[in-house]
Design a protein around this motif. Structure first.
Motif, PDB file in Angstrom:
ATOM      1  N   ALA A  19       0.833  -1.208   0.000  1.00 11.66           N
ATOM      2  CA  ALA A  19       0.000   0.000   0.000  1.00 11.66           C
ATOM      3  C   ALA A  19       0.860   1.247   0.000  1.00 11.66           C
ATOM      4  CB  ALA A  19      -0.923  -0.004   1.215  1.00 11.66           C
ATOM      5  N   GLY A  20       1.989   1.192   0.691  1.00 11.45           N
ATOM      6  CA  GLY A  20       2.892   2.346   0.704  1.00 11.45           C
ATOM      7  C   GLY A  20       3.446   2.657  -0.674  1.00 11.45           C
ATOM      8  N   THR A  21       3.768   1.611  -1.446  1.00 13.87           N
ATOM      9  CA  THR A  21       4.285   1.866  -2.794  1.00 13.87           C
ATOM     10  C   THR A  21       3.239   2.549  -3.669  1.00 13.87           C
ATOM     11  OG1 THR A  21       3.626  -0.337  -3.557  1.00 13.87           O
ATOM     12  CG2 THR A  21       5.853  -0.097  -2.689  1.00 13.87           C
ATOM     13  N   VAL A  22       1.996   2.077  -3.579  1.00 17.05           N
ATOM     14  CA  VAL A  22       0.936   2.682  -4.402  1.00 17.05           C
ATOM     15  C   VAL A  22       0.644   4.102  -3.932  1.00 17.05           C
ATOM     16  CG1 VAL A  22      -1.435   2.453  -5.198  1.00 17.05           C
ATOM     17  CG2 VAL A  22      -0.066   0.409  -4.824  1.00 17.05           C
ATOM     18  N   ALA A  23       0.508   4.283  -2.610  1.00 15.48           N
ATOM     19  CA  ALA A  23       0.168   5.606  -2.086  1.00 15.48           C
ATOM     20  C   ALA A  23       1.262   6.627  -2.389  1.00 15.48           C
ATOM     21  CB  ALA A  23      -0.076   5.517  -0.576  1.00 15.48           C
ATOM     22  N   LEU A  24       2.519   6.257  -2.152  1.00 12.86           N
ATOM     23  CA  LEU A  24       3.605   7.197  -2.419  1.00 12.86           C
ATOM     24  C   LEU A  24       3.790   7.414  -3.921  1.00 12.86           C
ATOM     25  CD1 LEU A  24       6.220   6.101   0.264  1.00 12.86           C
ATOM     26  CD2 LEU A  24       4.751   8.122   0.266  1.00 12.86           C
ATOM     27  N   GLY A  25       3.536   6.370  -4.716  1.00 12.08           N
ATOM     28  CA  GLY A  25       3.573   6.564  -6.166  1.00 12.08           C
ATOM     29  C   GLY A  25       2.524   7.563  -6.617  1.00 12.08           C
ATOM     30  N   LEU A  26       1.335   7.499  -6.022  1.00  3.41           N
ATOM     31  CA  LEU A  26       0.289   8.466  -6.348  1.00  3.41           C
ATOM     32  C   LEU A  26       0.636   9.853  -5.817  1.00  3.41           C
ATOM     33  CD1 LEU A  26      -2.792   6.203  -5.591  1.00  3.41           C
ATOM     34  CD2 LEU A  26      -2.184   7.130  -7.828  1.00  3.41           C
ATOM     35  N   ILE A  27       1.209   9.921  -4.618  1.00  4.95           N
ATOM     36  CA  ILE A  27       1.594  11.215  -4.058  1.00  4.95           C
ATOM     37  C   ILE A  27       2.611  11.912  -4.953  1.00  4.95           C
ATOM     38  CG2 ILE A  27       2.838  12.290  -2.131  1.00  4.95           C
ATOM     39  CD1 ILE A  27      -0.032  11.682  -1.488  1.00  4.95           C
ATOM     40  N   ALA A  28       3.416  11.120  -5.664  1.00  9.05           N
ATOM     41  CA  ALA A  28       4.396  11.714  -6.579  1.00  9.05           C
ATOM     42  C   ALA A  28       3.723  12.537  -7.670  1.00  9.05           C
ATOM     43  CB  ALA A  28       5.257  10.616  -7.208  1.00  9.05           C
ATOM     44  N   LEU A  29       2.436  12.295  -7.910  1.00  6.25           N
ATOM     45  CA  LEU A  29       1.714  13.089  -8.907  1.00  6.25           C
ATOM     46  C   LEU A  29       1.571  14.552  -8.479  1.00  6.25           C
ATOM     47  CD1 LEU A  29      -1.109  10.587  -9.952  1.00  6.25           C
ATOM     48  CD2 LEU A  29       0.859  11.308 -11.314  1.00  6.25           C
ATOM     49  N   LEU A  30       1.836  14.848  -7.213  1.00  6.51           N
ATOM     50  CA  LEU A  30       1.819  16.247  -6.770  1.00  6.51           C
ATOM     51  C   LEU A  30       2.897  17.065  -7.469  1.00  6.51           C
ATOM     52  CD1 LEU A  30       1.208  15.805  -2.929  1.00  6.51           C
ATOM     53  CD2 LEU A  30      -0.400  16.697  -4.617  1.00  6.51           C
ATOM     54  N   LEU A  31       3.894  16.394  -8.045  1.00  9.93           N
ATOM     55  CA  LEU A  31       4.931  17.090  -8.799  1.00  9.93           C
ATOM     56  C   LEU A  31       4.439  17.515 -10.170  1.00  9.93           C
ATOM     57  CD1 LEU A  31       7.939  14.728  -7.965  1.00  9.93           C
ATOM     58  CD2 LEU A  31       7.404  16.947  -6.916  1.00  9.93           C
ATOM     59  N   SER A  32       3.255  17.088 -10.556  1.00  9.82           N
ATOM     60  CA  SER A  32       2.708  17.420 -11.875  1.00  9.82           C
ATOM     61  C   SER A  32       2.343  18.892 -11.967  1.00  9.82           C
ATOM     62  CB  SER A  32       1.466  16.559 -12.157  1.00  9.82           C
ATOM     63  OG  SER A  32       0.837  16.963 -13.354  1.00  9.82           O
ATOM     64  N   ASP A  33       2.399  19.415 -13.170  1.00 11.91           N
ATOM     65  CA  ASP A  33       1.989  20.791 -13.419  1.00 11.91           C
ATOM     66  C   ASP A  33       0.502  20.879 -13.764  1.00 11.91           C
ATOM     67  OD1 ASP A  33       2.748  23.513 -13.491  1.00 11.91           O
ATOM     68  OD2 ASP A  33       2.790  23.496 -15.685  1.00 11.91           O
ATOM     69  N   LEU A  34      -0.158  19.719 -13.871  1.00 10.66           N
ATOM     70  CA  LEU A  34      -1.575  19.679 -14.216  1.00 10.66           C
ATOM     71  C   LEU A  34      -2.409  19.450 -12.957  1.00 10.66           C
ATOM     72  CD1 LEU A  34      -1.388  17.478 -17.419  1.00 10.66           C
ATOM     73  CD2 LEU A  34      -1.712  19.944 -17.314  1.00 10.66           C
ATOM     74  N   THR A  35      -3.439  20.245 -12.788  1.00  9.41           N
ATOM     75  CA  THR A  35      -4.221  20.203 -11.558  1.00  9.41           C
ATOM     76  C   THR A  35      -4.932  18.876 -11.365  1.00  9.41           C
ATOM     77  OG1 THR A  35      -4.579  22.580 -11.754  1.00  9.41           O
ATOM     78  CG2 THR A  35      -5.993  21.409 -10.232  1.00  9.41           C
ATOM     79  N   ASN A  36      -5.453  18.280 -12.450  1.00  8.24           N
ATOM     80  CA  ASN A  36      -6.156  17.009 -12.263  1.00  8.24           C
ATOM     81  C   ASN A  36      -5.203  15.881 -11.914  1.00  8.24           C
ATOM     82  OD1 ASN A  36      -5.097  17.214 -14.826  1.00  8.24           O
ATOM     83  ND2 ASN A  36      -6.753  16.109 -15.818  1.00  8.24           N
ATOM     84  N   ASN A  37      -3.957  15.936 -12.419  1.00 10.94           N
ATOM     85  CA  ASN A  37      -2.967  14.946 -11.995  1.00 10.94           C
ATOM     86  C   ASN A  37      -2.628  15.128 -10.520  1.00 10.94           C
ATOM     87  OD1 ASN A  37      -2.880  13.917 -14.548  1.00 10.94           O
ATOM     88  ND2 ASN A  37      -0.852  14.686 -15.053  1.00 10.94           N
ATOM     89  N   ARG A  38      -2.443  16.374 -10.112  1.00 10.44           N
ATOM     90  CA  ARG A  38      -2.127  16.629  -8.704  1.00 10.44           C
ATOM     91  C   ARG A  38      -3.287  16.209  -7.807  1.00 10.44           C
ATOM     92  NH1 ARG A  38      -0.764  21.552 -10.783  1.00 10.44           N
ATOM     93  NH2 ARG A  38      -2.338  22.618  -9.518  1.00 10.44           N
ATOM     94  N   ALA A  39      -4.512  16.369  -8.289  1.00 13.22           N
ATOM     95  CA  ALA A  39      -5.666  15.972  -7.478  1.00 13.22           C
ATOM     96  C   ALA A  39      -5.716  14.465  -7.307  1.00 13.22           C
ATOM     97  CB  ALA A  39      -6.954  16.469  -8.126  1.00 13.22           C
TER      98      ALA A  39
END
Length: 719
Positions: A282-302
């Motif tokens: 679960a940590g790998t999936v959650a942190l992998g998704l949290i990495a989307l906060l580095l995106s410049d697109l708002t829907n990716n960050r969401a």
């Protein structure tokens, strides 16, 4: 012996946990159908933060009071005849829409096409209409329908947004129903039990209700933005993840019950032994998704925090609600098959493990060759965006209207490219825009954004509108924007900016390409660190990361062939490979975590060779079942008629099956078996095995005797 009151308290814990989850389900369950209240499908809300088109949006507010969402009304004469003067005069009915609810500014006069077979007018709408958009468009259609002898079609961004809203309308219940039905059927086949699948699904539904309530609160306070895509992915992700973790916990509990433990001790042991693997995966999936906060697109960050919330709720349900029910039901949960049946019980995995043990090098060589051949097709996948007519699956009105508009007018009519520049350079900028290949016309805008002969100067800036020849959502139109920017940025002192709908699409594509180069390495690094901490090795984590990355490229290769040859897609949105990577790589590592954590556990007791064999046999059925469940839940995204989600559904579903059936079942075990003890470098589990020979046996009979002696000592201590 434990005091009686402690035993009574521990006996009440399962009842308390179940009661808490029943309250959670009753109070928060309805939020699973309420995310649409705080969701928005307004694409302007998801523009790149630093893009040039976003700067244009902010700056052009000085030229008109508010941004608009245009709808283009297209009239065509019945029978393909030329429109008459009477019909053209009747189009003035749309002028009466000015000042009505949802309409901002005055509609443009109807202009005839060069072939005189069609008329078009632009009605500016408010961009924040939300649920009122569709009724507003119906009023526009009703007003335009007063022109006799013509057919009315609505095109442009407003019509496209309405079709997007319609695609997601009422999809929550359908998507959830399809996903749960698929999970139920698979679990019934896997467990051969009537009650346990219902318990697993109940836990997944409780987790989804909790996740949706948390996301609803975050979106309601403007901490995250939610659109239809994020909403659909959240449901699928929670259902799939909760079921996967439940399969691992119930498999462990089944083993403990089969070994003779009572139901309470079996449930506690199942949580204790499965929690590290579940939490790590679960940590790998959650942190992998949290990495989307580095995106410049708002829907990716969401999607990052929203998905992480969903994974957290899935883990919480799998490690609390499910064990509590298992502690109460015990062996009855597996009726009629009993704890000796279910995943991993068949002799299939004994035969697979035997094959890997006998010829590991041949197995991994064949598997690796097949994956490399599939990966070659990834080079043919075009991820530079798709035109409007491929955005939706099936016929939608806005696509048909846009095609009609393109047949009679410059396809970019009604959706102009906006150019802002310093007033002193206005004439040079206009000449440069007009001379740019792909531009059909240039007009200056005055007060309120209306076309004028001379541009209005505001704070030393002027605003021009360029009509491109190609449809605004096509690659040709985006290429025209790129040429415009190249030419205008080269003009000294012009300080020109290029924006508008097509430029927004262009900037979104560029941002998505940038996101891949930034986020992919971060996700791989996060996964590598978690694997190192879990497996206490450097070699195995690197091996696992390389295999899941290879599985991803092989999946893209197959997807490129299927998308073009079977589905008829010319390409994909640039965000599709990124989403596919985050889900497929993170979830693929999940199964390798389940496998290798068990292999390491068995290796510490029996050595690498026997550890691989036992780990594969004990986890083969449950992990493959989990993969089938996850593939089925993601495949449910295909019920949403959007190419983006259909492509994501195929990539994740096929990739998960490829991972569970080839990579995790054959490639990884064969590589570990062939490399031997060195795969655990810098640790050496074999040394621990040899060091324990004085107190444990190395053959099966001695090991069983040692296990029985340890259980006897534990029983004596508890008395």
């Amino acid at each position: 012996m434990r005091p009686p009151h402690l035993r009574r308290i521990r006996g009440l814990v399962p009842f308390a946990l179940i009661a808490v989850w029943l309250v959670v389900g009753g109070l928060l369950g309805p939020f699973a159908g309420r995310l649409g209240e705080v969701a928005t499908n307004d694409q302007a809300a998801f523009l790149p933060r630093s893009a040039e088109s976003t700067r244009v949006l902010r700056e052009q507010a000085a030229f008109r009071q508010r941004e608009t969402l245009p709808v283009i009304v297209v009239w065509t004469a019945d029978g393909g005849e030329a429109v008459t003067g009477r019909q053209r005069a009747a189009t003035a009915a749309t002028a009466g829409l000015a000042g009505t609810s949802g309409v901002t500014g005055a509609p443009s006069p109807a202009l005839p096409s060069r072939d005189h077979a069609a008329l078009q007018a632009v009605v500016p709408l408010r961009p924040d209409l939300g649920d009122r958009l569709v009724p507003t468009l119906e009023r526009v259609r009703a007003a335009a329908g007063k022109v006799p002898g013509t057919r009315v079609r609505l095109a442009g961004p407003a019509a496209t947004q309405a079709d997007l809203t319609d695609a997601f309308s009422g999809i929550d219940g359908v998507l959830l129903g399809v996903a749960l039905a698929a999970v139920l059927v698979i679990l019934l086949l896997v467990y051969r039990s009537l009650l346990l699948p219902l318990v697993v699904i109940a836990g997944a539904v409780f987790a989804l209700g909790l996740a949706c309530a948390v996301v609803y609160a975050l979106a309601d306070h403007d901490l995250v933005r939610v659109d239809g895509q994020v909403q659909g992915i959240l449901s699928i992700l929670v259902i799939g993840a909760a079921t996967d973790y439940a399969l691992l916990v119930t498999a462990r509990c089944r083993e403990e019950l089969a070994a003779g433990r009572d139901r309470h001790e079996a449930a506690r042991a199942a949580v204790r032994r499965s929690a590290p693997a579940v939490l790590a995966s679960a940590g790998t999936v959650a942190l992998g998704l949290i990495a989307l906060l580095l995106s410049d697109l708002t829907n990716n960050r969401a999607l990052g925090p929203v998905g992480a919330v969903g994974i957290g709720c899935a883990v919480l349900s799998a490690l609390t609600f499910l064990p509590a029910v298992l502690a109460l039901l015990g062996r009855r949960a597996y009726w009629p098959a009993g704890p000796d049946g279910g995943p991993g019980a068949a002799g299939l995995w004994q035969r697979v493990a035997g094959l890997v043990d006998r010829a590991p090098r041949r197995v991994w060589a064949l598997a690796l060759t097949g994956l490399l051949l599939c990966s070659a097709g990834a080079l043919t996948l075009d991820s530079r965006g798709v035109p409007l007519d491929e955005t939706f699956v099936g016929h939608v009105p806005s696509v048909a209207a846009q095609q009609t508009l393109a047949r009679h007018f410059p396809a970019g009519a009604g959706t102009p490219v906006v150019v802002l520049a310093d007033a002193a350079s206005a004439s040079r900028v206009e000449r440069t825009v007009r001379a740019t290949p792909g531009v059909a016309a240039v007009t200056a805008t005055g007060a309120g954004g209306r076309p004028t002969g001379k541009p209005r100067v505001v704070d030393g800036r002027v605003r021009l509108e360029a009509t491109v020849k190609a449809a605004p959502d096509t690659r040709a139109a985006r290429d025209t924007v790129a040429r415009l920017r190249g030419s205008l940025h080269a003009l000294p002192g012009a300080n020109a900016l290029v924006g508008g709908y097509t430029a927004q699409q262009y900037d979104t594509l560029r941002a998505a390409e940038r996101d891949r180069t930034v986020i992919v390495p971060v996700v791989l690094a996060v996964i590598l660190v978690i694997l190192v901490l879990l497996l206490r090795s450097l070699a195995v984590p690197v091996l696992l990361v390389l295999t899941v990355a290879l599985n991803f490229t092989a999946t893209l290769g197959v997807a490129a062939l299927v998308f073009h040859g079977l589905f008829g897609f010319s390409g994909t949105d640039p965000s599709v490979p990124l989403y596919g990577f985050v889900f497929l790589v993170a979830l693929g590592v999940d199964y390798n975590i389940f496998l290798m954590s068990r292999v390491r556990e068995e290796t510490l007791r029996h050595g690498v060779r026997e550890g691989v064999r036992r780990g594969l046999v004990t986890t083969g059925g449950v992990i493959t079942s989990a993969g089938v469940v996850l593939a089925a839940t993601f495949a449910a995204l295909g019920v949403i008629p959007l190419a983006f989600l259909v492509q994501i559904a195929f990539i994740v579903s096929f990739g998960v099956l490829l991972d569970t059936l080839v990579v995790r079942s054959l490639l990884v075990p064969a590589l570990v078996r062939d490399i031997g003890d060195r795969v655990w470098w810098p640790t050496r589990p074999e040394r621990r095995v040899h060091g324990e020979n004085g107190r444990r046996g190395t053959n099966r009979a001695d090991d069983e005797a040692w296990t029985a002696a340890r259980a006897a000592r534990r029983a004596f201590r508890t008395r």
